[in-house]
Design a protein around this motif. Structure first.
Motif, PDB file in Angstrom:
ATOM      1  N   UNK A 142      -3.523  -2.045  -8.753  1.00  0.00           N
ATOM      2  CA  UNK A 142      -3.135  -3.235  -7.988  1.00  0.00           C
ATOM      3  C   UNK A 142      -1.613  -3.212  -7.818  1.00  0.00           C
ATOM      4  N   UNK A 143      -1.157  -2.975  -6.579  1.00  0.00           N
ATOM      5  CA  UNK A 143       0.261  -2.698  -6.334  1.00  0.00           C
ATOM      6  C   UNK A 143       1.038  -3.865  -5.723  1.00  0.00           C
ATOM      7  N   UNK A 144       0.466  -5.036  -5.615  1.00  0.00           N
ATOM      8  CA  UNK A 144       1.006  -6.129  -4.798  1.00  0.00           C
ATOM      9  C   UNK A 144       2.442  -6.526  -5.151  1.00  0.00           C
ATOM     10  N   UNK A 183       0.808  -1.226   0.000  1.00  0.00           N
ATOM     11  CA  UNK A 183       0.000   0.000   0.000  1.00  0.00           C
ATOM     12  C   UNK A 183       0.839   1.273   0.000  1.00  0.00           C
ATOM     13  N   UNK A 184       2.087   1.202   0.487  1.00  0.00           N
ATOM     14  CA  UNK A 184       2.917   2.402   0.498  1.00  0.00           C
ATOM     15  C   UNK A 184       3.128   2.954  -0.910  1.00  0.00           C
ATOM     16  N   UNK A 185       3.168   2.059  -1.897  1.00  0.00           N
ATOM     17  CA  UNK A 185       3.311   2.523  -3.279  1.00  0.00           C
ATOM     18  C   UNK A 185       2.145   3.418  -3.668  1.00  0.00           C
ATOM     19  N   UNK A 186       0.942   3.054  -3.243  1.00  0.00           N
ATOM     20  CA  UNK A 186      -0.226   3.881  -3.550  1.00  0.00           C
ATOM     21  C   UNK A 186      -0.162   5.200  -2.791  1.00  0.00           C
ATOM     22  N   UNK A 211       6.422   4.105  -7.358  1.00  0.00           N
ATOM     23  CA  UNK A 211       5.276   5.009  -7.238  1.00  0.00           C
ATOM     24  C   UNK A 211       5.267   6.042  -8.358  1.00  0.00           C
ATOM     25  N   UNK A 212       6.438   6.481  -8.794  1.00  0.00           N
ATOM     26  CA  UNK A 212       6.486   7.478  -9.868  1.00  0.00           C
ATOM     27  C   UNK A 212       5.935   6.907 -11.167  1.00  0.00           C
ATOM     28  N   UNK A 213       6.263   5.643 -11.450  1.00  0.00           N
ATOM     29  CA  UNK A 213       5.747   5.009 -12.669  1.00  0.00           C
ATOM     30  C   UNK A 213       4.237   4.816 -12.581  1.00  0.00           C
ATOM     31  N   UNK A 214       3.747   4.453 -11.401  1.00  0.00           N
ATOM     32  CA  UNK A 214       2.302   4.344 -11.208  1.00  0.00           C
ATOM     33  C   UNK A 214       1.634   5.699 -11.421  1.00  0.00           C
ATOM     34  N   UNK A 215       2.214   6.747 -10.852  1.00  0.00           N
ATOM     35  CA  UNK A 215       1.633   8.083 -11.011  1.00  0.00           C
ATOM     36  C   UNK A 215       1.608   8.496 -12.479  1.00  0.00           C
TER      37      UNK A 215
END
Length: 325
Positions: free
Chosen positions: A221-223, A155-158, A267-271
């Motif tokens: 989904x960040x698992x 969850x920290x990635x989110x 997280x940057x790639x997710x953003x």
């Protein structure tokens, strides 16, 4: 028939969803019980066992072998089994040896098993009742993440992605799941205080969770590891595309060529993916149309998650257990 699940209905997690759905497939032909420990008061009448989780059901599997005829056990492997426990936990490794048949829940799971066990292994994709795709608002992009807050779900990635996007008032992030340790509740509340576009909704009933997935523009989904995530198939079968960490459990569900992956923990790639989804949704770059491309790719995977396909595979598994006894 007894199904051993580490989690029962109150947990409302993937293990319970699998156990309950498989029981519904089998009950027209077999009396079925779901328990979280074996043996118990009804153990004498059990003739076949399906156990979920190699490590957490290891005691039940070992007890079965000591008192029941050979064979008659199928073991369903979770993500923590495949990508952690069977590599070093003696109980999980013994469960692999004792089970008559091994089941993984997505295609790449087979390659995670020791070579000597693959001949007794198969992949059975889980299933979900499809829901119609809904039209979405064009004013904002709504992303939803579903998963209890614990380390393996990352969850920290989110939280970090939400922080990077805090200035984007046109992107909102909803997070559904129970905090399994106080530290995760504290971090979720801190993210919510710092990021006006992030909302932690806590645990919701399953039907409300499915509604939220259906109404979102995208599921996140960040698992770190997955055996075959229910929320991915629920999104795919609701017309909601997925942005997911590139780990084997997700790739085994969505396919190697899927266009919505980011490196686990990045997280940057997710953003950036969420920004691209919003910007193409808003028409800034119609040629890219990221959401439309991901939606089309998900639609191609949806037949894998059809209830009739899973039902046939589970019944075949149990027939083979009977025949081997």
């Amino acid at each position: 028939m007894v199904i051993v699940s580490p989690a029962l209905a109150a947990a409302n997690n993937g293990n319970w969803q699998t156990a309950a759905r498989w029981a519904s497939f089998l009950r027209p032909r077999y009396p079925v019980r779901i328990v979280d420990a074996w043996p118990d008061a009804g153990a004498a009448g059990d003739e076949l066992m399906i156990a979920l989780h190699a490590r957490r059901s290891a005691t039940a599997i070992a007890a079965w072998v000591s008192v029941k005829p050979p064979g008659r056990i199928a073991l369903v492997l979770t993500g923590t089994d495949l990508y952690r426990d069977i590599r070093g936990d003696a109980g999980a490794q013994r469960s692999l040896d004792l089970a008559q048949s091994l089941v993984v829940l997505q295609e790449l799971g087979l390659s995670a098993l020791p070579a000597r066990h693959r001949s007794k292994s198969r992949a059975i994709y889980q299933s979900v009742t499809p829901r119609r795709a809904l039209s979405k608002s064009g004013r904002t992009l709504r992303a939803v993440m579903v998963g209890h807050l614990r380390e393996v779900k990352s969850p920290q990635t989110l939280f970090d992605a939400a922080g990077l996007l805090r200035a984007r008032t046109d992107i909102e992030i909803h997070h559904i799941g129970r905090a399994e340790e106080p530290v995760w509740a504290e971090r979720a509340r801190a993210a919510q205080a710092a990021c006006p576009n992030y909302r932690w909704l806590g645990a919701l009933p399953h039907n409300e969770t499915r509604d939220a997935i259906q109404r979102a523009h995208v599921l996140v989904h960040t698992s770190a590891m997955e055996g075959g995530a229910h929320v991915i198939m629920e999104a795919v079968c609701s017309g909601t595309p997925v942005i997911a960490s590139r780990v084997d459990g997700n790739v085994g569900m969505l396919g190697a060529d899927y266009g919505g992956y980011f490196p686990h923990g990045d997280a940057a790639a997710l953003a950036r993916l969420l920004e691209a989804a919003r910007d193409t949704q808003a028409g800034d770059d119609p040629s890219a149309a990221l959401l439309a491309r991901l939606r089309a790719q998900c639609a191609l995977r949806a037949p894998l998650f059809a209830p009739e396909t899973e039902r046939a595979a589970v019944l075949q598994l149990v027939r083979e257990l009977e025949e081997s006894a």
